[in-house]
Design an enzyme around this catalytic site. Structure first.
Site, PDB file in Angstrom:
ATOM      1  N   LYS A 156      13.359   8.101  34.000  1.00  0.00           N
ATOM      2  CA  LYS A 156      11.654   8.847  34.620  1.00  0.00           C
ATOM      3  C   LYS A 156      10.958   9.628  36.214  1.00  0.00           C
ATOM      4  CE  LYS A 156       7.818   6.956  37.137  1.00  0.00           C
ATOM      5  NZ  LYS A 156       7.233   8.272  36.850  1.00  0.00           N
ATOM      6  N   THR A 211       8.671   5.398  51.173  1.00  0.00           N
ATOM      7  CA  THR A 211       9.127   2.962  51.292  1.00  0.00           C
ATOM      8  C   THR A 211       7.887   3.246  50.902  1.00  0.00           C
ATOM      9  OG1 THR A 211      10.668   4.231  53.043  1.00  0.00           O
ATOM     10  CG2 THR A 211       9.984   1.982  52.929  1.00  0.00           C
ATOM     11  N   GLU A 231      16.509   5.383  47.385  1.00  0.00           N
ATOM     12  CA  GLU A 231      16.393   5.961  48.324  1.00  0.00           C
ATOM     13  C   GLU A 231      14.977   6.314  49.152  1.00  0.00           C
ATOM     14  OE1 GLU A 231      19.217   7.142  49.302  1.00  0.00           O
ATOM     15  OE2 GLU A 231      20.661   6.619  48.128  1.00  0.00           O
ATOM     16  N   CYS A 265      13.083  14.197  52.081  1.00  0.00           N
ATOM     17  CA  CYS A 265      13.035  13.253  52.858  1.00  0.00           C
ATOM     18  C   CYS A 265      13.990  12.921  54.074  1.00  0.00           C
ATOM     19  CB  CYS A 265      13.542  12.559  52.006  1.00  0.00           C
ATOM     20  SG  CYS A 265      15.296  12.837  51.200  1.00  0.00           S
ATOM     21  N   GLU A 358       6.151   9.482  57.980  1.00  0.00           N
ATOM     22  CA  GLU A 358       6.573  10.375  57.763  1.00  0.00           C
ATOM     23  C   GLU A 358       5.371  11.359  56.820  1.00  0.00           C
ATOM     24  OE1 GLU A 358       8.018  10.185  53.390  1.00  0.00           O
ATOM     25  OE2 GLU A 358       9.934  11.058  54.152  1.00  0.00           O
TER      26      GLU A 358
HETATM   27  P1  NAD Z   1       6.581   8.129  44.917  1.00  0.00           P
HETATM   28  O1  NAD Z   1       7.131   6.675  45.891  1.00  0.00           O
HETATM   29  O2  NAD Z   1       5.113   8.270  44.963  1.00  0.00           O
HETATM   30  O3  NAD Z   1       7.000   8.185  43.646  1.00  0.00           O
HETATM   31  C1  NAD Z   1       8.476   8.356  43.487  1.00  0.00           C
HETATM   32  C2  NAD Z   1       8.910   7.913  41.648  1.00  0.00           C
HETATM   33  O4  NAD Z   1       8.179   6.853  41.172  1.00  0.00           O
HETATM   34  C3  NAD Z   1       7.626   8.708  40.672  1.00  0.00           C
HETATM   35  O5  NAD Z   1       8.609   9.177  39.912  1.00  0.00           O
HETATM   36  C4  NAD Z   1       6.814   7.723  40.673  1.00  0.00           C
HETATM   37  O6  NAD Z   1       5.928   8.349  39.379  1.00  0.00           O
HETATM   38  C5  NAD Z   1       7.251   5.935  40.779  1.00  0.00           C
HETATM   39  N1  NAD Z   1       6.509   5.279  40.965  1.00  0.00           N
HETATM   40  C6  NAD Z   1       5.266   5.317  41.786  1.00  0.00           C
HETATM   41  N2  NAD Z   1       4.054   3.788  42.114  1.00  0.00           N
HETATM   42  C7  NAD Z   1       5.531   3.587  40.922  1.00  0.00           C
HETATM   43  C8  NAD Z   1       5.688   1.590  40.689  1.00  0.00           C
HETATM   44  N3  NAD Z   1       4.398   0.343  40.924  1.00  0.00           N
HETATM   45  N4  NAD Z   1       6.492   1.119  40.193  1.00  0.00           N
HETATM   46  C9  NAD Z   1       7.281   2.170  39.509  1.00  0.00           C
HETATM   47  N5  NAD Z   1       7.482   3.615  39.613  1.00  0.00           N
HETATM   48  C10 NAD Z   1       6.371   4.140  40.604  1.00  0.00           C
HETATM   49  O7  NAD Z   1       7.441   8.959  46.278  1.00  0.00           O
HETATM   50  P2  NAD Z   1       7.059  10.592  45.830  1.00  0.00           P
HETATM   51  O8  NAD Z   1       5.133  11.004  46.442  1.00  0.00           O
HETATM   52  O9  NAD Z   1       7.397  11.205  44.057  1.00  0.00           O
HETATM   53  O10 NAD Z   1       8.265  11.451  46.636  1.00  0.00           O
HETATM   54  C11 NAD Z   1       8.133  11.698  47.798  1.00  0.00           C
HETATM   55  C12 NAD Z   1       8.481  10.256  48.873  1.00  0.00           C
HETATM   56  O11 NAD Z   1      10.013  10.280  48.074  1.00  0.00           O
HETATM   57  C13 NAD Z   1       8.502  10.050  50.375  1.00  0.00           C
HETATM   58  O12 NAD Z   1       8.916   9.479  50.811  1.00  0.00           O
HETATM   59  C14 NAD Z   1       9.758  10.821  49.814  1.00  0.00           C
HETATM   60  O13 NAD Z   1      11.509  10.453  51.582  1.00  0.00           O
HETATM   61  C15 NAD Z   1      10.954  10.111  49.421  1.00  0.00           C
HETATM   62  N6  NAD Z   1      12.141  10.979  49.027  1.00  0.00           N
HETATM   63  C16 NAD Z   1      13.522  10.565  49.128  1.00  0.00           C
HETATM   64  C17 NAD Z   1      14.124  10.703  49.243  1.00  0.00           C
HETATM   65  C18 NAD Z   1      15.593   9.510  48.942  1.00  0.00           C
HETATM   66  O14 NAD Z   1      17.602  10.322  49.065  1.00  0.00           O
HETATM   67  N7  NAD Z   1      15.788   8.738  50.398  1.00  0.00           N
HETATM   68  C19 NAD Z   1      14.546  11.862  48.389  1.00  0.00           C
HETATM   69  C20 NAD Z   1      13.562  12.643  48.131  1.00  0.00           C
HETATM   70  C21 NAD Z   1      11.962  11.747  48.636  1.00  0.00           C
END
Ligand code: NAD
Length: 459
Positions: A156, A211, A231, A265, A358
């Protein structure tokens, strides 16, 4: 629910890039059903054959890397030079894990009364949920080891950036992945992602994202005791000692935060500088920030593009109302487009909101420190622990500090975080588990122990 259309924008222009059908719970269930059916056959495919399909997939990605890079650069707003490097990594990731099916070896263990052996078994259907900042790269870190280990996948992508994941699904079929082995559902996290987390036929969730959403996924996965890899966010420290090559450290610091417009991230968004070198460092940093080329993502000279959305610009801007003064502000184009200039706050206190949260945008916090002990204390004064850097010419100090910082990935006199061959993941609230390198295969297999009695009857 929800159906309808997913409108995908180009952040540099705010123009519509593509419109496509939006998946909902029904499409997610159908994808899980396809993956479940395909699992029985895929797990039984002979390892050399599974390896060959993954090699063909790596070849196909390499062949189409320019087209994929253009699509990613336009959809995310990332500089084309970065997108090209990312597509190289995607192909390299499939290539690396293509070697895995033939190397998933077990052990024999000395026990009484027979022969004991272990097998590395696939988990079944795995749900992979990825964010919008490195869409295809992060997807590849999950899809490649999952398929190599014999699992089938429902991927997804983020709603804002589904295009390269959908391309991957097509490329997979062309490369010979059987129907149902790799399925993509492009829909909202609150519907499709949630359904994957709750679904009784999904054995594992591998999630990259914030997170906050990660906490909900860990809680949701508990109901069916799903395996999880998380992650999550970061607030990494770039620790610069006075004895470092300050020119090099200052030249490298901007892109360590402002790369991908700070939506990384691993961003070293807290720059910790030894107080005795602060003035010299800030002077060099200013020069480096002001020379950053911010603009059209499709220009090969561009180093920083726009943010992903208007909402992200507003969120990032809210940190400028914070306690810390703006010390450096680079350039950014006027609209249209979701632009925000590279910005450095200095001096920042470790307790300030901008140093704790963050930001996920191009704002760096410079925090001065007095000595090694204080540097480590500040670096660890965070709920996160994903990456970080240490700059010094004193090798013993570098290793002492590296061991003391609570983080998953560190580099010394460098700002790199990620390599296909090495484990990547977070300490503390930056996550659970490791991706990449050999460790990722553990995350997509279960160990099965089999005992075969060899004693003669009556012995
Ligand atoms: P997000 O948490 O909003 O969304 C990530 C994914 O989760 C998307 O596909 C989203 O549609 C899905 N999602 C949202 N709500 C959900 C739910 N209730 N149940 C299941 N899935 C759900 O994150 P974002 O805004 O897309 O990305 C930014 C974040 O990602 C930042 O916090 C960043 O640090 C983190 N990130 C971490 C890493 C790592 O490897 N540690 C790498 C890249 C990004």
């Amino acid at each position: 629910m929800p159906g309808g259309t997913l409108t995908v924008l180009e952040p540099a222009t705010e123009r519509v890039l593509r419109e496509l059908p939006r998946a909902g719970a029904e499409e997610t269930d159908a994808a899980v059903a396809r993956a479940k059916e395909a699992f029985a056959a895929w797990r039984g495919v002979a390892p050399p054959e599974r390896a060959a399909v993954l090699h063909r997939l790596a070849d196909a990605i390499a062949e189409r890397r320019e087209e994929l890079a253009q699509l990613e650069a336009r959809n995310v707003g990332k500089p084309i030079a970065e997108a090209r490097a990312e597509m190289e990594m995607v192909a390299a990731t499939f290539r690396y894990y293509a070697a895995a099916p033939e190397r998933l070896v077990g052990r024999t263990i000395p026990v009484a009364g027979g022969v004991d052996m272990t097998f590395r078994e696939p988990l079944g259907v795995v749900g992979l949920i990825v964010p919008w900042n490195f869409p295809l790269t992060i997807a590849s870190w999950k899809v490649a080891p999952a398929l190599a280990a014999g699992n089938t996948v429902v991927l997804k992508p983020a709603e804002l950036t589904p295009l390269t994941a959908l391309e991957l699904e097509r490329i997979g079929l062309e490369a010979g992945l059987p129907e149902g082995v790799l399925n993509v559902v492009a829909g909202p996290g609150s519907v499709c992602g949630r359904r994957l987390v709750e679904h009784p036929d999904v054995a594992k969730i591998a999630f990259t994202g914030s997170t906050e959403v990660g906490r909900g996924i860990a809680a949701g996965a508990a109901a069916t005791i799903k395996r999880v890899t998380l992650e999550l966010g970061g607030k990494s420290a770039n620790v610069i000692f006075a004895d470092a090559d300050l020119e090099r450290a200052a030249a490298a610091a901007p892109l360590a935060v402002f790369g991908n417009a700070g939506q990384d991230c691993c961003a070293r968004s807290r720059i910790l500088v030894e107080r005795s070198a602060l003035d010299r460092f800030m002077e060099a940093l200013e020069e480096a920030v002001e020379s950053l080329r911010v603009g059209d993502p499709l220009d090969p000279e561009t180093q920083m593009g726009p943010l992903i959305s208007r909402e992200q610009v507003e969120k990032v801007a809210s940190y400028l109302d914070d306690e810390a003064p703006v010390a450096i502000r680079g350039a950014a184009p006027e609209g249209p487009g979701f632009w925000f200039p590279p910005t450095v706050l200095c001096p920042v206190d470790s307790a300030d909101r901008s140093a704790r949260e963050e930001i996920f945008g191009p704002i760096a916090c410079v925090i001065p420190f007095a000595d090694e002990r204080e540097a480590v204390a500040i670096a660890n004064d965070t709920i996160y622990g994903l990456s970080g850097s240490i700059w010094t010419r004193d090798g013993a100090k570098a290793l002492r500090v590296a061991r003391a910082i609570e983080t998953g990935v560190l580099s010394i006199n460098s700002n790199t975080s990620v390599r296909v061959q090495t484990p990547f993941g977070g300490f503390k609230q930056s996550g659970v588990g490791r991706e990449l390198g050999p460790d990722a295969l553990d995350a997509y297999t279960e160990v099965k122990n089999v005992f075969y009695a060899t004693e003669e009857p009556g012995a």
